[in-house]
Design an enzyme around this catalytic site. Structure first.
Site, PDB file in Angstrom:
ATOM      1  CE  LYS A 281     -48.421  34.804 -34.452  1.00 45.80           C
ATOM      2  NZ  LYS A 281     -47.843  35.096 -35.773  1.00 45.80           N
ATOM      3  CD  GLU A 366     -36.169  36.003 -46.470  1.00 47.71           C
ATOM      4  OE1 GLU A 366     -36.799  36.418 -45.479  1.00 47.71           O
ATOM      5  OE2 GLU A 366     -35.891  34.791 -46.653  1.00 47.71           O
ATOM      6  NE  ARG A 394     -32.655  32.940 -43.623  1.00 48.84           N
ATOM      7  CZ  ARG A 394     -33.541  32.079 -43.151  1.00 48.84           C
ATOM      8  NH1 ARG A 394     -34.638  31.837 -43.849  1.00 48.84           N
ATOM      9  NH2 ARG A 394     -33.353  31.470 -42.009  1.00 48.84           N
TER      10      ARG A 394
END
Length: 630
Positions: A281, A366, A394
């Site tokens: 990354k 979540e 969600r």
């Protein structure tokens, strides 16, 4: 001419010599760095996915073939390779290019994304549609290791194995760089396992053994058990094998030739394949490699230092929440904190440093976070669950069923409520008022500023039952010193008690404002007073569930014009509830509802978006002046 100058539309990369691809990757990284440093955006994830994207484009024919990027914040190289490099100067700006895949922007963007863990489901749907129609396009999904913590991925993988549809799933693992030895061994094993000779031999040997009378089936099963046992010891990704999926990797995610070879071979196998790719990354920009989380999403910055060009000077709502939570945690040992892979973004990290044993990062989950919080509350603790508004969508079922129907003392801190800005339509928190007001037993507070957010958190700790506190992204409004912070359940706050011209009290206009729109309402009040010498009354609704019906009815009865200001969609809004009360009372008052109409809010700065929606102080003032002058 640079290599990048030769990339002007999809599939142009196929005309670049293989030996020149590393140079092109370097040019793409430099292009990304220069442009994102000016506009802001998702930098580290895109720098890490350059070669991966290039390899996919080398062996796919767009737009016929389909690439689905999970979340989508790693799709910048894809946009460059599909003819959009000249649009990067307006990346994530109002009227400019989105920072996520958008099919309305290009038909090479196969599926709109923005939230995590959706790509495998979407890819499988596209693959099944292809199979039913009898076409032959290639389907690939690119998903990060973080998104693999979302349970939806495994639901999709389970069905993918069952349907056995040709689909390539690329697991982009950027948690650590790949070691050379493992990479070389893995590449060799991977080439062998998906090679035609191996698969031909594997299937034919097993079939031949099965044809042997009496002992053949036992021999075949014995060989398979031995092979699977060895694979379990030596090969990562066994969980995918258990699910019935072919796993390849890990492979070096910065080796374009190897990935192109593997992707091409995987497509030709015509079955579900998972290729595990290791990337770095922030690759190519040392500061981002060292601090990848900081450069996940950034504003404009100086390339030499990595520092923001406009450093933050005022506390934001997230900062206020973070500081207050640490204080509450020190005072009350029953308080625990939960984040869904967003400890930095939601401010939970400060509590995590102070109280690591009472902090839980559940990953991108979540739904689990809310039911986990329900269990903690049932066990006598006081959980604070910090989730972005658009991600809380969600967990609607868990909030309703597991938390609120049981009346459990769970405190949901809803960050990024309202218009968020540059991330656009998938990230705006403009629906929370509508879906939260429908949930029974749930108290919902929308504080107007920093002091009231802190007071709301104090109130929530002492409250016996489920409670949600929603607040926007950005600078926290500092309320006037004489404003009342004392909370009475379900009651609003009148900021100035009378509407007046000089010493004469009149009741022409009242403004009911929700959350951060109170600051706007105060500005509107002052602008109207400056232009007319008439001062409207401003009411901070404070509670949106339950609403202060008594105050609403009193306002409807006493004022000629009632304005409602809120940064949410109309359906299910506070303004809609005010209109309902007006209808019940047979009121002749005029309702002016300033909200978001039935439209999708795109990306851009918060201030520019509010202007376009007519939710800025100047636009509201102009409209109200015409109403009160009639």
């Amino acid at each position: 001419m640079s290599l990048l100058d030769r990339i002007n539309k999809e599939n142009d990369i196929k005309d670049i010599e293989s030996s020149d691809l590393p140079l092109l990757a370097g040019e793409i990284r430099q292009f990304l760095l220069e442009n994102v440093s000016k506009t802001g955006g998702h930098l580290a994830s895109n720098l890490g996915a350059v070669e991966l994207t290039m390899a996919l484009h080398r062996c796919m024919n767009l737009p016929q073939d389909k690439i689905i990027y999970d979340v989508g914040h790693q799709s910048y190289t894809h946009k460059i390779l599909t003819g959009r490099k000249n649009e990067f100067y307006k990346l994530r700006q109002f009227g400019g290019m989105s920072g996520f895949p958008k099919s309305s922007e290009s038909d090479t963007d196969a599926f709109n994304t923005g939230h995590s863990s959706t790509s495998v489901s979407a890819a499988l749907g596209l693959a099944q549609a292809r199979d039913i129609k009898g076409t032959n396009e290639r389907i690939a999904a690119v998903i990060g290791d973080g998104s693999m913590t979302g349970g939806m991925v495994f639901e999709a993988l389970d069905q993918l194995a069952l349907l056995n549809s040709s689909c390539l799933i690329i697991l982009n693992d950027n948690e650590m760089s790949i070691s050379q030895n493992v990479g070389g061994l893995s590449s060799s094993l991977s080439r062998f396992r998906i090679g035609k000779s191996y698969n031909f031999l594997k299937s034919n040997v097993e079939n031949a053994l099965l044809d042997i009378p009496s002992v053949g089936e036992k021999m075949a099963k014995g060989i398979k058990r031995s092979k699977d046992s060895l694979k379990t010891l030596l090969v990562p990704g066994t969980i995918f094998g258990v699910m019935g999926l072919t796993y390849i990797g890990p492979v070096d995610g910065h080796d374009i030739d190897t990935m192109t070879e593997l992707f091409e071979a995987a497509f030709e196998l015509n079955k579900p394949i998972i290729i595990h790719v290791k990337t770095v990354k922030g690759k190519g920009y040392k500061i981002a490699e060292r601090y990848p989380e900081h450069f996940h999403g950034v504003g404009p910055f100086d390339i030499e230092t990595g520092h923001a060009k406009s450093p933050k000077t005022a506390a934001c709502y997230t900062d206020v929440f973070a500081k207050k939570l640490v204080k509450l945690g020190a005072e009350n040992k029953d308080i625990v904190a939960i984040t869904a892979a967003m400890s930095r973004g939601t401010g939970i990290r400060a509590f995590q440093k102070a109280h690591p044993d009472r902090t839980f990062d559940v990953g991108i989950a979540e739904q689990h976070a809310l039911t986990f919080a329900a269990g903690l509350a049932k066990g006598g603790l006081i959980p604070f669950v910090a989730i972005y508004s658009s991600f809380l969508q969600r967990g609607y079922d868990q909030l309703l069923h597991d938390v609120c129907l049981q009346k459990l003392h769970v405190i949901v801190m809803i960050d990024r409520s309202g218009i968020v800005g540059e991330d656009g339509e998938t990230h705006h928190g403009i629906y929370d008022t509508s879906y939260l007001r429908s949930i029974p037993n749930l108290t919902v507070i929308a504080p107007k500023g920093a002091k009231e957010l802190e007071a709301a958190m104090d109130y929530a700790v002492s409250f016996d039952g489920p409670i949600a506190i929603k607040y926007p992204k950005g600078r926290a409004y500092t309320e006037l010193n004489d404003q009342n912070q004392k909370f009475i359940h379900g009651r609003s706050e009148v900021i100035n008690f009378t509407s007046q011209v000089g010493d004469v009290h009149v009741k022409k206009l009242a403004i009911l404002a929700v959350g951060d729109m109170v600051e706007t309402a105060v500005s509107v009040r002052d602008k109207i007073k400056e232009k007319t010498n008439f001062q409207p009354q401003v009411v901070n609704m404070r509670f949106i569930n339950p609403l202060d019906i008594e105050r609403i009815r009193e306002t409807i009865r006493d004022f000629e014009v009632v304005a409602v200001l809120e940064g949410t969609v109309r359906r299910g809004s506070v303004g809609e509830a005010v209109g309902y009360e007006m209808a019940k009372m047979g009121s002749t008052a005029k309702l002016k509802h300033f909200c978001i109409e039935d439209e999708t809010v795109q990306h851009g700065s918060v201030s520019r978006l509010k202007e376009s929606l007519g939710l800025d102080a100047d636009s509201i003032t102009e409209k109200l002046l015409s109403d009160i002058s009639e």
